[in-house]
Design a protein around this motif. Structure first.
Motif, PDB file in Angstrom:
ATOM      1  N   MET A   1       0.848  -1.190   0.000  1.00  0.00           N
ATOM      2  CA  MET A   1       0.000   0.000   0.000  1.00  0.00           C
ATOM      3  C   MET A   1       0.885   1.241   0.000  1.00  0.00           C
ATOM      4  SD  MET A   1      -3.238  -1.122   2.410  1.00  0.00           S
ATOM      5  CE  MET A   1      -2.326  -1.750   3.821  1.00  0.00           C
ATOM      6  N   GLN A   2       0.780   2.019  -1.053  1.00  0.00           N
ATOM      7  CA  GLN A   2       1.638   3.188  -1.231  1.00  0.00           C
ATOM      8  C   GLN A   2       0.872   4.509  -1.242  1.00  0.00           C
ATOM      9  OE1 GLN A   2       5.067   3.194  -1.413  1.00  0.00           O
ATOM     10  NE2 GLN A   2       4.890   1.023  -0.895  1.00  0.00           N
ATOM     11  N   GLU A   3      -0.385   4.457  -1.671  1.00  0.00           N
ATOM     12  CA  GLU A   3      -1.191   5.670  -1.780  1.00  0.00           C
ATOM     13  C   GLU A   3      -2.125   5.745  -0.571  1.00  0.00           C
ATOM     14  OE1 GLU A   3      -0.810   7.946  -4.052  1.00  0.00           O
ATOM     15  OE2 GLU A   3       0.478   6.871  -5.467  1.00  0.00           O
ATOM     16  N   ILE A   4      -1.898   6.745   0.270  1.00  0.00           N
ATOM     17  CA  ILE A   4      -2.632   6.871   1.522  1.00  0.00           C
ATOM     18  C   ILE A   4      -3.549   8.088   1.467  1.00  0.00           C
ATOM     19  CG2 ILE A   4      -2.460   7.053   4.032  1.00  0.00           C
ATOM     20  CD1 ILE A   4      -1.187   4.506   2.833  1.00  0.00           C
ATOM     21  N   GLY A   5      -4.784   7.900   1.871  1.00  0.00           N
ATOM     22  CA  GLY A   5      -5.725   9.007   1.959  1.00  0.00           C
ATOM     23  C   GLY A   5      -6.014   9.342   3.411  1.00  0.00           C
ATOM     24  N   ILE A   6      -5.887  10.618   3.763  1.00  0.00           N
ATOM     25  CA  ILE A   6      -6.224  11.092   5.098  1.00  0.00           C
ATOM     26  C   ILE A   6      -7.551  11.831   4.987  1.00  0.00           C
ATOM     27  CG2 ILE A   6      -5.564  12.587   7.022  1.00  0.00           C
ATOM     28  CD1 ILE A   6      -3.763  10.133   6.706  1.00  0.00           C
ATOM     29  N   LEU A   7      -8.581  11.262   5.570  1.00  0.00           N
ATOM     30  CA  LEU A   7      -9.928  11.816   5.483  1.00  0.00           C
ATOM     31  C   LEU A   7     -10.321  12.372   6.849  1.00  0.00           C
ATOM     32  CD1 LEU A   7     -12.593  12.357   4.139  1.00  0.00           C
ATOM     33  CD2 LEU A   7     -13.163   9.935   4.369  1.00  0.00           C
ATOM     34  N   GLY A   8     -10.309  13.699   6.959  1.00  0.00           N
ATOM     35  CA  GLY A   8     -10.481  14.358   8.251  1.00  0.00           C
ATOM     36  C   GLY A   8      -9.112  14.787   8.725  1.00  0.00           C
ATOM     37  N   ALA A   9      -8.864  16.111   8.734  1.00  0.00           N
ATOM     38  CA  ALA A   9      -7.491  16.595   8.901  1.00  0.00           C
ATOM     39  C   ALA A   9      -7.277  17.394  10.178  1.00  0.00           C
ATOM     40  CB  ALA A   9      -7.104  17.447   7.688  1.00  0.00           C
ATOM     41  N   GLY A  10      -8.005  17.025  11.228  1.00  0.00           N
ATOM     42  CA  GLY A  10      -7.809  17.683  12.515  1.00  0.00           C
ATOM     43  C   GLY A  10      -6.527  17.211  13.190  1.00  0.00           C
ATOM     44  N   LEU A  11      -6.504  17.271  14.503  1.00  0.00           N
ATOM     45  CA  LEU A  11      -5.304  16.917  15.277  1.00  0.00           C
ATOM     46  C   LEU A  11      -4.795  15.520  14.934  1.00  0.00           C
ATOM     47  CD1 LEU A  11      -3.398  17.662  17.701  1.00  0.00           C
ATOM     48  CD2 LEU A  11      -5.057  16.476  19.162  1.00  0.00           C
ATOM     49  N   ILE A  12      -5.695  14.530  14.931  1.00  0.00           N
ATOM     50  CA  ILE A  12      -5.294  13.145  14.668  1.00  0.00           C
ATOM     51  C   ILE A  12      -4.953  12.941  13.204  1.00  0.00           C
ATOM     52  CG2 ILE A  12      -6.024  10.739  14.755  1.00  0.00           C
ATOM     53  CD1 ILE A  12      -5.453  11.988  17.484  1.00  0.00           C
ATOM     54  N   GLY A  13      -5.768  13.484  12.309  1.00  0.00           N
ATOM     55  CA  GLY A  13      -5.515  13.322  10.881  1.00  0.00           C
ATOM     56  C   GLY A  13      -4.177  13.897  10.461  1.00  0.00           C
ATOM     57  N   ALA A  14      -3.840  15.075  10.985  1.00  0.00           N
ATOM     58  CA  ALA A  14      -2.559  15.708  10.648  1.00  0.00           C
ATOM     59  C   ALA A  14      -1.384  14.875  11.157  1.00  0.00           C
ATOM     60  CB  ALA A  14      -2.500  17.118  11.236  1.00  0.00           C
ATOM     61  N   SER A  15      -1.541  14.310  12.355  1.00  0.00           N
ATOM     62  CA  SER A  15      -0.472  13.470  12.906  1.00  0.00           C
ATOM     63  C   SER A  15      -0.322  12.181  12.106  1.00  0.00           C
ATOM     64  CB  SER A  15      -0.773  13.157  14.378  1.00  0.00           C
ATOM     65  OG  SER A  15       0.273  12.412  14.966  1.00  0.00           O
ATOM     66  N   TRP A  16      -1.443  11.580  11.698  1.00  0.00           N
ATOM     67  CA  TRP A  16      -1.382  10.399  10.834  1.00  0.00           C
ATOM     68  C   TRP A  16      -0.660  10.725   9.524  1.00  0.00           C
ATOM     69  CZ3 TRP A  16      -1.560   5.583  11.794  1.00  0.00           C
ATOM     70  CH2 TRP A  16      -2.490   4.980  12.639  1.00  0.00           C
ATOM     71  N   ALA A  17      -0.979  11.881   8.944  1.00  0.00           N
ATOM     72  CA  ALA A  17      -0.324  12.281   7.695  1.00  0.00           C
ATOM     73  C   ALA A  17       1.182  12.369   7.892  1.00  0.00           C
ATOM     74  CB  ALA A  17      -0.888  13.622   7.223  1.00  0.00           C
ATOM     75  N   SER A  18       1.611  12.913   9.024  1.00  0.00           N
ATOM     76  CA  SER A  18       3.036  13.002   9.343  1.00  0.00           C
ATOM     77  C   SER A  18       3.668  11.621   9.381  1.00  0.00           C
ATOM     78  CB  SER A  18       3.240  13.670  10.713  1.00  0.00           C
ATOM     79  OG  SER A  18       2.494  14.839  10.836  1.00  0.00           O
ATOM     80  N   PHE A  19       2.984  10.698  10.058  1.00  0.00           N
ATOM     81  CA  PHE A  19       3.514   9.346  10.208  1.00  0.00           C
ATOM     82  C   PHE A  19       3.691   8.656   8.861  1.00  0.00           C
ATOM     83  CE2 PHE A  19       2.477   4.799  10.394  1.00  0.00           C
ATOM     84  CZ  PHE A  19       3.604   4.349  11.064  1.00  0.00           C
ATOM     85  N   PHE A  20       2.641   8.657   8.046  1.00  0.00           N
ATOM     86  CA  PHE A  20       2.703   7.953   6.760  1.00  0.00           C
ATOM     87  C   PHE A  20       3.734   8.594   5.828  1.00  0.00           C
ATOM     88  CE2 PHE A  20      -1.777   6.667   7.868  1.00  0.00           C
ATOM     89  CZ  PHE A  20      -1.492   5.315   8.023  1.00  0.00           C
ATOM     90  N   ALA A  21       3.805   9.929   5.825  1.00  0.00           N
ATOM     91  CA  ALA A  21       4.784  10.611   4.979  1.00  0.00           C
ATOM     92  C   ALA A  21       6.206  10.285   5.422  1.00  0.00           C
ATOM     93  CB  ALA A  21       4.544  12.117   5.012  1.00  0.00           C
TER      94      ALA A  21
END
Length: 310
Positions: A1-21
């Motif tokens: 899995m290479q393409e990740i979608g972050i749906l909902g970009a609040g506190l948790i979503g932004a942190s998840w985006a950081s992790f996956f990136a």
């Protein structure tokens, strides 16, 4: 899995985006609120730089991670080529039902939908889906880009293949997934935290100690052990040569006496709320909330570094 979608970009979503990136994955971010979406992109970039500062990420990996982060303008754009979606929208069954229907409308048939929900039940959330077998809860502990725990909670219609795939995915990324055998509100970690929090509030409300001393008793004592092992293993070792059974036989009765005196609230008394807020302000004022958060993240990073050593 290479393409990740972050749906909902609040506190948790932004942190998840950081992790996956940070793991070198391509991350697209979407939120119905344009300001929150753009702010998440900024937060994720800042988190990548913080990971470099804490020696948890190389400068080159951070640069690549920054390049792999992007915002999109619609849910269809987010989902069109995604392999995995981490959903972190508001904790509301009606809102999630709308989102899940759109996921099936736009996402590839092979895409997996994972919810960050800390308390809702996947069985109810996936009931609106035509293919509920590819949805599950993947609940992080905050902040997801630093804390390794992910609680995987399948619903009644989630396929075993989905659970196995997501578990393997997170293990490869350095997370520590745990799998629940049955759904319960709050999953595992938040239920344990809720029990400790209730007793912390009760001790404060009954005048046993101050907010600061109750917190110190927790983090300077059992909290240090909890960073390495859970309560079962702690008491296995606490039983000495006789192990857990000896602990039950010799010390367990003492805990039964504690439990008789402990509160079993199902609602928080106003008096406890007022004392907790007032007491916390006493030492919170030593730093701003953002300074406390930065201090927490630095300590978490150092703890992770120590725990990663053999």
């Amino acid at each position: 899995m290479q393409e990740i979608g972050i749906l909902g970009a609040g506190l948790i979503g932004a942190s998840w985006a950081s992790f996956f990136a940070a793991q070198g994955l391509r991350v697209r971010i979407y939120d119905v609120n344009e300001e929150i979406k753009e702010r998440a992109l900024e937060i994720a970039g800042n988190n990548l730089q913080m990971l470099v500062h804490l020696n948890l990420l190389s400068p080159q990996a951070a640069k690549t991670g920054q390049q792999n982060l992007q915002t999109v303008n619609s849910l269809s754009e987010l989902l069109s080529e995604v392999d995995y979606v981490q959903e972190s929208v508001i904790e509301d069954y009606t809102i999630k039902a709308e989102v899940y229907r759109e996921f099936e409308q736009y996402a590839p048939d092979t895409a997996i939908l994972a919810s960050s929900s800390s308390g809702l039940l996947m069985t109810k959330m996936q009931s609106v889906m035509q293919h509920p077998e590819r949805a599950l809860i993947a609940h992080p502990f905050n902040p997801p880009h630093l804390i390794p725990l992910v609680e995987l909670v399948p619903g009644e219609q989630t396929a075993a293949f989905t659970v196995d795939t997501v578990k393997a995915f997170f293990l490869k990324l350095g997370k520590h997934p745990v799998v629940l055998n049955k759904e319960v509100p709050g999953h595992i970690a938040n239920r344990l935290a809720a029990a400790v929090w209730r007793e912390s509030l009760a001790l404060l409300d009954e005048g046993v100690a101050s907010v600061e001393d109750i917190d110190a008793a927790l983090c300077k004592g059992p909290g240090l052990r909890w960073a390495m092992m859970g309560q079962h293993l702690i008491y296995e070792l606490g039983g000495g040569e006789g192990g857990y059974q000896k602990f039950f036989d010799t010390i367990g009765a003492s805990f039964e006496e504690y439990w008789k005196e402990m509160q079993v609230w199902t609602t928080i008394p106003d008096s406890a709320k007022q004392k907790a807020v007032a007491g916390t302000e006493t030492y919170l004022n030593q730093k701003s909330r953002s300074e406390w958060s930065a201090w927490r993240d630095q300590k978490l990073a150092r703890i992770q570094q120590v725990l990663s050593e053999e």
